[in-house]
Design a protein around this motif. Structure first.
Motif, mmCIF file in Angstrom:
data_model
loop_
_atom_site.group_PDB
_atom_site.id
_atom_site.type_symbol
_atom_site.label_atom_id
_atom_site.label_comp_id
_atom_site.label_asym_id
_atom_site.label_seq_id
_atom_site.Cartn_x
_atom_site.Cartn_y
_atom_site.Cartn_z
ATOM 1 N N TYR A 126 0.837 -1.200 0.000
ATOM 2 C CA TYR A 126 0.000 0.000 0.000
ATOM 3 C C TYR A 126 0.864 1.239 0.000
ATOM 4 C CZ TYR A 126 -4.091 -2.683 1.502
ATOM 5 O OH TYR A 126 -5.126 -3.556 1.577
ATOM 6 N N CYS A 127 0.397 2.246 -0.705
ATOM 7 C CA CYS A 127 0.979 3.572 -0.584
ATOM 8 C C CYS A 127 0.048 4.312 0.398
ATOM 9 C CB CYS A 127 0.931 4.236 -1.963
ATOM 10 S SG CYS A 127 1.659 5.855 -2.005
ATOM 11 N N CYS A 128 0.514 5.341 1.049
ATOM 12 C CA CYS A 128 -0.388 6.165 1.863
ATOM 13 C C CYS A 128 0.156 7.588 1.883
ATOM 14 C CB CYS A 128 -0.526 5.626 3.282
ATOM 15 S SG CYS A 128 0.870 6.002 4.349
ATOM 16 N N THR A 129 -0.676 8.531 2.296
ATOM 17 C CA THR A 129 -0.207 9.910 2.484
ATOM 18 C C THR A 129 -0.524 10.287 3.930
ATOM 19 O OG1 THR A 129 -2.253 11.061 1.967
ATOM 20 C CG2 THR A 129 -0.880 10.434 0.088
ATOM 21 N N SER A 130 -0.149 11.506 4.311
ATOM 22 C CA SER A 130 -0.438 11.909 5.694
ATOM 23 C C SER A 130 -1.948 12.043 5.901
ATOM 24 C CB SER A 130 0.267 13.219 6.017
ATOM 25 O OG SER A 130 -0.107 14.211 5.094
ATOM 26 N N ALA A 131 -2.698 12.234 4.811
ATOM 27 C CA ALA A 131 -4.150 12.396 4.923
ATOM 28 C C ALA A 131 -4.861 11.067 5.158
ATOM 29 C CB ALA A 131 -4.704 13.058 3.664
ATOM 30 N N ASN A 132 -4.212 9.949 4.782
ATOM 31 C CA ASN A 132 -4.956 8.687 4.877
ATOM 32 C C ASN A 132 -4.179 7.537 5.529
ATOM 33 O OD1 ASN A 132 -3.193 7.715 2.900
ATOM 34 N ND2 ASN A 132 -4.558 8.280 1.233
ATOM 35 N N ALA A 133 -3.034 7.811 6.154
ATOM 36 C CA ALA A 133 -2.223 6.736 6.747
ATOM 37 C C ALA A 133 -3.061 5.900 7.733
ATOM 38 C CB ALA A 133 -1.010 7.331 7.457
ATOM 39 N N VAL A 134 -3.869 6.578 8.522
ATOM 40 C CA VAL A 134 -4.688 5.878 9.539
ATOM 41 C C VAL A 134 -5.730 4.989 8.859
ATOM 42 C CG1 VAL A 134 -6.409 6.290 11.338
ATOM 43 C CG2 VAL A 134 -4.292 7.618 11.319
ATOM 44 N N GLN A 135 -6.379 5.542 7.848
ATOM 45 C CA GLN A 135 -7.403 4.775 7.117
ATOM 46 C C GLN A 135 -6.783 3.528 6.484
ATOM 47 O OE1 GLN A 135 -9.130 7.881 4.618
ATOM 48 N NE2 GLN A 135 -10.827 6.471 4.185
ATOM 49 N N ILE A 136 -5.588 3.671 5.898
ATOM 50 C CA ILE A 136 -4.939 2.537 5.235
ATOM 51 C C ILE A 136 -4.592 1.471 6.277
ATOM 52 C CG2 ILE A 136 -2.887 1.801 3.909
ATOM 53 C CD1 ILE A 136 -4.778 3.574 2.235
ATOM 54 N N VAL A 137 -4.006 1.866 7.382
ATOM 55 C CA VAL A 137 -3.645 0.886 8.425
ATOM 56 C C VAL A 137 -4.912 0.188 8.922
ATOM 57 C CG1 VAL A 137 -2.742 0.659 10.786
ATOM 58 C CG2 VAL A 137 -1.476 2.013 9.095
ATOM 59 N N ASN A 138 -5.969 0.960 9.130
ATOM 60 C CA ASN A 138 -7.228 0.367 9.609
ATOM 61 C C ASN A 138 -7.824 -0.625 8.624
ATOM 62 O OD1 ASN A 138 -7.771 1.233 12.207
ATOM 63 N ND2 ASN A 138 -8.584 3.206 11.526
ATOM 64 N N SER A 139 -7.490 -0.490 7.334
ATOM 65 C CA SER A 139 -8.086 -1.378 6.325
ATOM 66 C C SER A 139 -7.359 -2.733 6.256
ATOM 67 C CB SER A 139 -8.042 -0.702 4.948
ATOM 68 O OG SER A 139 -6.720 -0.731 4.423
ATOM 69 N N ILE A 140 -6.239 -2.859 6.950
ATOM 70 C CA ILE A 140 -5.449 -4.104 6.886
ATOM 71 C C ILE A 140 -5.918 -5.065 7.977
ATOM 72 C CG2 ILE A 140 -3.089 -5.029 7.127
ATOM 73 C CD1 ILE A 140 -2.146 -2.233 6.023
ATOM 74 N N PRO A 141 -6.180 -6.348 7.610
ATOM 75 C CA PRO A 141 -6.681 -7.291 8.613
ATOM 76 C C PRO A 141 -5.808 -7.313 9.877
ATOM 77 C CG PRO A 141 -6.674 -8.290 6.431
ATOM 78 C CD PRO A 141 -6.041 -6.939 6.286
ATOM 79 N N GLU A 142 -6.471 -7.422 11.022
ATOM 80 C CA GLU A 142 -5.809 -7.340 12.341
ATOM 81 C C GLU A 142 -4.684 -8.352 12.518
ATOM 82 O OE1 GLU A 142 -6.803 -5.742 15.431
ATOM 83 O OE2 GLU A 142 -8.343 -4.440 14.548
ATOM 84 N N ASP A 143 -4.814 -9.533 11.841
ATOM 85 C CA ASP A 143 -3.815 -10.577 12.073
ATOM 86 C C ASP A 143 -2.541 -10.363 11.242
ATOM 87 O OD1 ASP A 143 -5.235 -11.028 9.727
ATOM 88 O OD2 ASP A 143 -4.914 -13.197 9.804
ATOM 89 N N LYS A 144 -2.510 -9.340 10.454
ATOM 90 C CA LYS A 144 -1.332 -9.089 9.600
ATOM 91 C C LYS A 144 -0.327 -8.174 10.302
ATOM 92 C CE LYS A 144 -2.162 -11.180 5.693
ATOM 93 N NZ LYS A 144 -1.257 -12.263 5.285
ATOM 94 N N GLU A 145 0.958 -8.532 10.161
ATOM 95 C CA GLU A 145 2.022 -7.649 10.663
ATOM 96 C C GLU A 145 2.195 -6.520 9.650
ATOM 97 O OE1 GLU A 145 5.147 -8.638 12.748
ATOM 98 O OE2 GLU A 145 3.865 -9.981 13.913
ATOM 99 N N ILE A 146 2.482 -5.326 10.128
ATOM 100 C CA ILE A 146 2.631 -4.178 9.218
ATOM 101 C C ILE A 146 4.039 -3.598 9.308
ATOM 102 C CG2 ILE A 146 1.802 -1.835 8.685
ATOM 103 C CD1 ILE A 146 -0.932 -2.673 9.831
ATOM 104 N N LEU A 147 4.651 -3.394 8.136
ATOM 105 C CA LEU A 147 5.914 -2.651 8.070
ATOM 106 C C LEU A 147 5.565 -1.278 7.515
ATOM 107 C CD1 LEU A 147 8.352 -5.254 6.408
ATOM 108 C CD2 LEU A 147 7.841 -4.942 8.846
ATOM 109 N N PHE A 148 5.866 -0.227 8.266
ATOM 110 C CA PHE A 148 5.527 1.130 7.830
ATOM 111 C C PHE A 148 6.808 1.901 7.557
ATOM 112 C CE2 PHE A 148 4.467 5.548 8.085
ATOM 113 C CZ PHE A 148 3.157 5.654 7.637
ATOM 114 N N LEU A 149 6.862 2.593 6.406
ATOM 115 C CA LEU A 149 8.064 3.352 6.082
ATOM 116 C C LEU A 149 7.713 4.610 5.279
ATOM 117 C CD1 LEU A 149 9.238 2.724 2.812
ATOM 118 C CD2 LEU A 149 8.573 0.512 3.768
ATOM 119 N N PRO A 150 8.626 5.588 5.144
ATOM 120 C CA PRO A 150 9.878 5.672 5.893
ATOM 121 C C PRO A 150 9.786 6.622 7.091
ATOM 122 C CG PRO A 150 10.019 7.156 4.015
ATOM 123 C CD PRO A 150 8.598 6.594 4.056
#
Ligand code: 13P
Ligand code: SF4
Length: 325
Positions: A126-150
């Motif tokens: 996923y790409c995200c911007t400062s306007a939607n970083a929260v929305q993107i993270v929230n859309s990822i299933p809870e059981d998935k590990e997330i790597l966020f950068l940079p």
């Protein structure tokens, strides 16, 4: 006629002749923002690049933004008026480093802030911007590990608002990281009535988010900002929207100082103070009217992403646009 007026007229003439559109980020020099057809934050500019009918896009911003426009609209000629307009944050991670990080964390979902190169986007889910970083993270299933950068401050902000455990790359933007909590404390002492608006890339963000523990629940954040009394965390586009709607008359703005121009222009009855006068992005300020004119005249400097990279990078941008549309 002064020099700026002459440049403006010539730019307008050439723009019409070549069916070009000028997109400008909110941190651009005031005179560059004023000749643009569209100004906005990273998300709004990529959405605009996706829907424009123009044959040519003159991108007044930094290199990764022009690359994003080219990835979204490969049939359009995308120009950046100065090739050296880079981004210190995007430079904190390259494709090799991301490959290694993914190998250490198999099965993780990679969320990349838009301030990254096309090669890094091509390796991201996923790409995200400062306007939607929260929305993107929230859309990822809870059981998935997330790597966020940079950006570590935006990553910490997204983790705090969503309550998710996120692995965060230790990158930062030198301009925003330089805005510290102490700057805000001093500004608030001098302007006690002012509302404080903070870009989530700022170094003070994490600190203040922790203080927000006892304020409005962080988990209620909708991705467009989080409010804690007099403090709000917003993308540059979110700042413009919020200030227009707010009943406050005075604001402290914690981000790159170019942001003050659109805020003052649209709200002449309100007062704005930069959190830090020297929060200036030298890359954003490389774009000037003479360079915009030269860019249109000579059709330079074209930003083109190799097809294979562009196709993969586009998937991460499309996923973002699907979640946010
Ligand atoms: P926005 O997406 O909020 O416009 O921020 C982009 C950027 O480069 C911040 O430094
Ligand atoms: Fe990059 Fe920071 Fe400039 Fe934004 S302000 S373009 S993140 S260097």
């Amino acid at each position: 006629m002064n020099d700026n007026k002459r440049f403006e007229e010539e730019i307008k003439r050439l723009k019409n002749q070549k069916n070009a559109v000028i997109l400008a980020h909110n941190y651009q020099l005031p005179e560059v923002q004023d000749i643009a057809d569209f100004t906005g934050d990273s998300l709004a500019l990529s959405q605009e690049a996706a829907k424009t009918q123009a044959d040519m896009i003159v991108f007044c911003g930094v290199h990764f933004m022009a690359e994003t426009a080219s990835i979204i609209s490969p049939d359009k000629k995308v120009l950046i008026p100065d090739q050296k307009a880079g981004c210190s944050l995007a430079d904190t991670i390259n494709a090799e480093q991301l490959k290694a990080w993914k190998e250490e964390n198999p099965g993780s979902v990679v969320v990349s802030y838009v301030n990254t190169t096309a090669e890094v986007k091509a390796l991201s889910d996923y790409c995200c911007t400062s306007a939607n970083a929260v929305q993107i993270v929230n859309s990822i299933p809870e059981d998935k590990e997330i790597l966020f950068l940079p950006d570590m401050f935006l990553g910490a902000y997204a983790a705090k608002v969503t309550g998710r455990k996120i692995d965060i790359w230790p990158g930062e933007c030198h301009v925003h990281a330089g805005i510290r909590k102490q700057d805000l404390v001093e500004m608030q002492d001098s302007h006690p009535e002012a509302e404080m608006i903070i870009h989530p890339e700022c170094g003070c963000t994490t600190n203040l988010m922790y203080q927000a523990e006892n304020g409005t629940s962080c988990k209620n954040g909708n991705g467009n900002g989080h409010e804690n009394g007099h403090v709000k965390f917003l993308s540059t586009g979110g700042m413009i929207k919020h200030v227009k709607e707010s009943r406050s008359k005075e604001f402290i703005i914690a981000t790159e100082t170019g942001m003050l121009h659109p805020l003052r222009k649209e709200n002449p009855d309100k007062v704005f103070h930069p959190a830090r006068e020297n929060a200036v992005c030298k890359y954003m300020k490389m774009i000037t009217l003479p360079k915009v004119l030269r860019s249109l005249e000579e059709e330079i400097f074209e930003v083109k992403v190799p097809l294979n990279t562009a196709v993969k990078a586009k998937k991460s941008i499309d996923r973002m646009l699907e979640v946010t549309s």
